[in-house]
Motif scaffolding. Structure first.
Motif, mmCIF file in Angstrom:
data_model
loop_
_atom_site.group_PDB
_atom_site.id
_atom_site.type_symbol
_atom_site.label_atom_id
_atom_site.label_comp_id
_atom_site.label_asym_id
_atom_site.label_seq_id
_atom_site.Cartn_x
_atom_site.Cartn_y
_atom_site.Cartn_z
ATOM 1 N N GLU A 37 7.211 72.626 16.318
ATOM 2 C CA GLU A 37 7.304 74.000 16.840
ATOM 3 C C GLU A 37 8.581 74.121 17.670
ATOM 4 O OE1 GLU A 37 5.762 77.132 16.761
ATOM 5 O OE2 GLU A 37 7.456 77.549 18.112
ATOM 6 N N LYS A 38 9.379 75.125 17.360
ATOM 7 C CA LYS A 38 10.659 75.268 18.069
ATOM 8 C C LYS A 38 10.485 75.736 19.517
ATOM 9 C CE LYS A 38 12.860 78.545 15.632
ATOM 10 N NZ LYS A 38 13.548 79.818 15.281
ATOM 11 N N ASN A 39 9.436 76.513 19.782
ATOM 12 C CA ASN A 39 9.230 76.985 21.160
ATOM 13 C C ASN A 39 8.704 75.860 22.050
ATOM 14 O OD1 ASN A 39 9.963 79.743 20.958
ATOM 15 N ND2 ASN A 39 8.069 80.145 19.845
ATOM 16 N N GLU B 194 1.898 84.484 8.049
ATOM 17 C CA GLU B 194 2.707 85.701 7.910
ATOM 18 C C GLU B 194 3.924 85.539 7.007
ATOM 19 O OE1 GLU B 194 3.352 87.670 11.726
ATOM 20 O OE2 GLU B 194 5.118 88.650 10.889
ATOM 21 N N GLY C 281 -7.001 92.877 14.202
ATOM 22 C CA GLY C 281 -7.432 91.484 14.071
ATOM 23 C C GLY C 281 -7.313 90.964 12.647
ATOM 24 N N GLY D 279 -2.579 91.496 21.198
ATOM 25 C CA GLY D 279 -3.630 92.394 21.699
ATOM 26 C C GLY D 279 -3.451 92.714 23.172
ATOM 27 N N ALA E 214 -0.858 80.751 14.757
ATOM 28 C CA ALA E 214 -2.268 80.786 14.360
ATOM 29 C C ALA E 214 -2.490 79.993 13.065
ATOM 30 C CB ALA E 214 -2.699 82.239 14.167
ATOM 31 N N ALA E 215 -1.620 80.215 12.074
ATOM 32 C CA ALA E 215 -1.800 79.545 10.786
ATOM 33 C C ALA E 215 -1.527 78.047 10.910
ATOM 34 C CB ALA E 215 -0.879 80.165 9.739
ATOM 35 N N PHE F 2 -4.453 88.075 12.196
ATOM 36 C CA PHE F 2 -4.857 86.730 12.628
ATOM 37 C C PHE F 2 -5.886 86.153 11.656
ATOM 38 C CE2 PHE F 2 -3.469 87.331 17.253
ATOM 39 C CZ PHE F 2 -2.392 86.472 17.103
ATOM 40 N N GLY G 137 5.683 75.120 12.438
ATOM 41 C CA GLY G 137 5.276 76.326 13.157
ATOM 42 C C GLY G 137 3.878 76.184 13.731
ATOM 43 N N ASN H 292 -6.763 90.046 19.850
ATOM 44 C CA ASN H 292 -7.766 90.589 18.922
ATOM 45 C C ASN H 292 -7.808 89.621 17.740
ATOM 46 O OD1 ASN H 292 -7.642 93.565 16.805
ATOM 47 N ND2 ASN H 292 -9.318 92.141 17.202
ATOM 48 N N GLU I 1 13.656 81.919 9.307
ATOM 49 C CA GLU I 1 14.308 80.768 8.637
ATOM 50 C C GLU I 1 13.516 80.293 7.422
ATOM 51 O OE1 GLU I 1 13.714 79.949 12.437
ATOM 52 O OE2 GLU I 1 15.287 78.428 12.681
ATOM 53 N N VAL J 29 13.190 73.093 13.107
ATOM 54 C CA VAL J 29 13.462 72.575 11.760
ATOM 55 C C VAL J 29 14.631 73.383 11.195
ATOM 56 C CG1 VAL J 29 12.522 72.338 9.423
ATOM 57 C CG2 VAL J 29 11.075 71.864 11.423
ATOM 58 N N GLU K 65 4.943 94.422 14.800
ATOM 59 C CA GLU K 65 3.955 93.359 15.067
ATOM 60 C C GLU K 65 3.861 92.383 13.906
ATOM 61 O OE1 GLU K 65 0.239 94.391 16.832
ATOM 62 O OE2 GLU K 65 1.226 95.380 18.508
#
Ligand SMILES: Cc1cc2nc3c(=O)[nH]c(=O)nc-3n(C[C@H](O)[C@H](O)[C@H](O)COP(=O)(O)OP(=O)(O)OC[C@H]3O[C@@H](n4cnc5c(N)ncnc54)[C@H](O)[C@@H]3O)c2cc1C
Length: 422
Positions: A36-38, A391, A401, A49, A10-11, A404, A7, A54, A178, A137, A362
C-alpha cells in the motif's frame, strides 16, 4: 506460494484476509503480502460516508446488481458467495455492530469508519497477511509463471498477483489510476474512465442564489438530448429518487450524484438533459388539478405560501419568480405562469455544463473491461495468476454502500481463488 496484493483498500484487505485464511486452511506454505502506497491502510474507508462508512446496503444480491446497471450481472457469482447479509454478519463477528438506516444504508452503530477499517485490517493480519505501508508499486510484469513487481526500493516476485489499486477518484488519496497502465500492459482493455458519483456543475443564477437548499424527497432524471428533427424520448435514461442539494456551483446530494455517471458516460453534457421532479408523489394531473382547485377555492392565498406545503420556502419563492408568479395570489396567477410553475414542479430543467471531476468523484466509471475477467474467480482471462478486484474494474454503483459491497465481494473471491489455485 507468494500472493501479492496491490492496494490496501476495501477490496485489497478483504482479498488479503481470504487468501491468507485459504492458504492456512490448505496448509500451503505461503506468504500473503499487501503493498500500500499510503502510510495508512484503507484511507477511503476512513473518509467514507462522512467518516461513518456506509459499508453495504440492506438488500439482496439483486438489489446490489441493479445499482450497477449493465455491469451488475458481473457481480452475480461474487454476491452469491458474499451477499450484503454476509458482510453484516462478518463485521458483526469482527466486533463491529451495525445499524440499518431508513434508506437501507448500513453503518457501524458507533458511526465510526475507523472501527470498520480497524476491524478489516485486523481480520487480514490475524488471518496471516502482511500489510506493508508506504510502498508504491511502479510496475508489474510477468516472468515465466511468475510476476515481478517493481518498487523504488527493489523488486518482489509473486506466484499470484491481486490488483486492487482502485480507480482515479479522489486522487489526493493516492488513487491516480496507475493500475490501468499495468492492466493495459497485460493486454487488458480499459473502458474509458470518467468521474461517477460526482457533484454536477451548471445551473441558472437563481439556482446558485438558493445554494444550500436541500430537498429530502425528489426524483432526478437524465434524458437524451433530443436530436434535431426527432421527438424527445418518452423515457429517461435514468431516474433516481432521494435527496438533492443546490450548491454554489450546481447540484449535489444522492440523486444528483447517482445520475452523474450517466451524464459523464455520454461524453458531453450537451448530449443529455437533467430534470428534477420536486413532487414525485404527485402526478402531473394531480398538480394541474391542485392549481385549478386552489384558484377556485383559495383565490386570495399566496401561491408561494401554498407551495411551502411541498417544498422549502426559498425554492418556492425562486421558482415562482422564475415562472412570473412572484408574490401572486392564486386569483392573480396567469395561465402561462401556472403552466410554467406546474412544469417546474414536475420537470424542473437543471442545466449541466460539467462535473467537479475526479477530484470530487466518489467513484470512477469505466476501468478494466468485465469481459476479460472471470466473474467466478476475478482471474484475468488473459493472464493466468492475475486477479483483479474492486473499483479498478468497470463497475460503478449508486450511493448507498453498493460500491463497498462490490469491493468486498470481488476482493473476497479474488483472494480465495488466488490461494486455491495450484
Ligand atoms: C469521499 C468518499 C466517500 C465514499 N463513501 C462511500 C460509502 O460510504 N459507501 C460506499 O459503498 N462507497 C463509498 N465510497 C466509494 C468507495 O470508497 C470505493 O468504492 C472503494 O474504496 C473502492 O475500494 P477499492 O479497494 O477497490 O479501492 P480503494 O479503496 O481506492 O483502494 C485502493 C488502494 O490502492 C492503493 N494504491 C493505488 N495505487 C497504488 C500503487 N501504485 N502502489 C501501492 N498502492 C497503491 C491506494 O492508495 C488505495 O489505498 C466513497 C468514496 C469517496 C471518495
Amino acid at each position: 506460494m507468494n500472493i501479492v496484493i496491490v492496494g490496501a483498500g476495501a477490496a485489497g484487505l478483504m482479498a488479503a484476509a481470504t487468501a491468507a485464511a485459504a492458504c492456512r486452511e490448505r496448509a500451503v506454505e505461503s506468504r500473503v503480502v499487501v503493498l500500500e502506497k499510503n502510510r495508512k491502510a484503507g484511507v477511503k474507508i476512513l473518509m467514507s460516508g462522512g467518516t461513518r462508512c456506509n459499508l453495504t446496503h440492506d438488500c439482496g444480491p439483486a438489489g446490489i446488481m441493479e445499482a450497477f446497471g449493465n455491469g451488475g450481472s458481473f457481480l452475480r457469482q461474487a454476491l452469491a458467495i458474499l451477499p450484503p447479509a454476509a458482510i453484516v454478519q462478518l463485521f458483526n463477528s469482527l466486533g463491529v455492530a451495525t445499524q440499518v438506516e431508513s434508506t437501507g444504508k448500513v453503518f457501524p452503530t458507533s458511526n465510526r469508519a475507523l472501527d470498520v477499517r480497524d476491524a478489516l485490517l485486523r481480520y487480514a493480519i490475524e488471518a496471516g497477511a502482511e500489510v506493508k505501508l508506504g510502498v508504491t508499486v511502479k510496475s508489474i510484469e510477468t516472468a515465466g509463471q511468475q510476476f515481478v513487481l517493481r518498487m523504488d526500493d527493489g523488486d518482489m516476485t509473486a506466484d499470484r498477483v491481486i490488483v486492487t489499486s482502485g480507480g482515479r477518484s479522489y486522487p489526493g488519496c493516492g488513487t491516480i489510476g496507475e493500475g490501468y497502465g499495468w492492466m493495459k500492459s497485460f493486454g487488458h482493455t480499459i473502458v474509458q474512465t470518467r468521474p461517477a458519483l460526482v457533484p454536477l456543475v451548471g445551473g441558472e443564477a437563481w439556482m446558485h442564489e438558493i445554494s444550500g437548499v436541500t430537498l429530502d424527497h425528489v426524483c432526478a432524471s437524465v434524458w437524451s438530448a433530443p436530436e434535431p428533427g426527432k421527438k424527445a424520448d418518452k423515457r429517461p435514461l435514468m431516474s433516481r429518487p432521494g435527496g438533492f442539494l443546490f450548491t454554489h456551483l450546481g447540484y449535489s446530494g444522492p440523486t444528483a450524484m447517482d445520475v452523474s455517471g450517466v451524464i459523464t458516460a455520454a461524453g458531453d453534457p450537451a448530449k443529455t438533459r437533467l430534470t428534477l421532479d420536486l413532487v414525485p408523489d404527485k402526478s402531473v394531473v394531480e398538480v394541474e388539478s391542485w392549481f385549478e382547485k386552489s384558484r377556485q377555492r383559495e383565490g386570495s392565498r399566496k401561491v408561494v405560501a401554498a407551495l411551502t406545503d411541498w417544498i422549502p420556502r426559498r425554492l418556492a419563492e425562486a421558482i415562482s419568480l422564475d415562472a412570473g408568479a412572484s408574490d401572486s395570489t392564486f386569483a392573480e396567477l396567469s395561465r402561462t405562469a401556472m403552466t410554467k410553475l406546474g412544469s417546474h414542479l414536475k420537470r424542473l430543467p437543471l442545466p449541466v455544463t460539467g462535473t467537479r471531476g475526479f477530484e470530487k468523484a466518489e467513484v470512477t466509471g469505466g476501468g478494466v473491461s468485465l469481459r476479460e475477467v472471470d466473474p467466478r474467480t476475478m482471474q484475468s482471462r488473459l493472464v493466468p495468476g492475475l486477479f483483479i478486484a474492486g473499483e479498478i474494474l468497470d463497475l460503478d454503483g449508486w450511493i448507498g454502500g453498493y460500491n463497498f459491497q462490490s469491493a468486498f465481494s470481488t476482493g473476497y473471491i479474488a483472494g480465495h481463488h488466488a490461494a486455491m489455485q495450484g
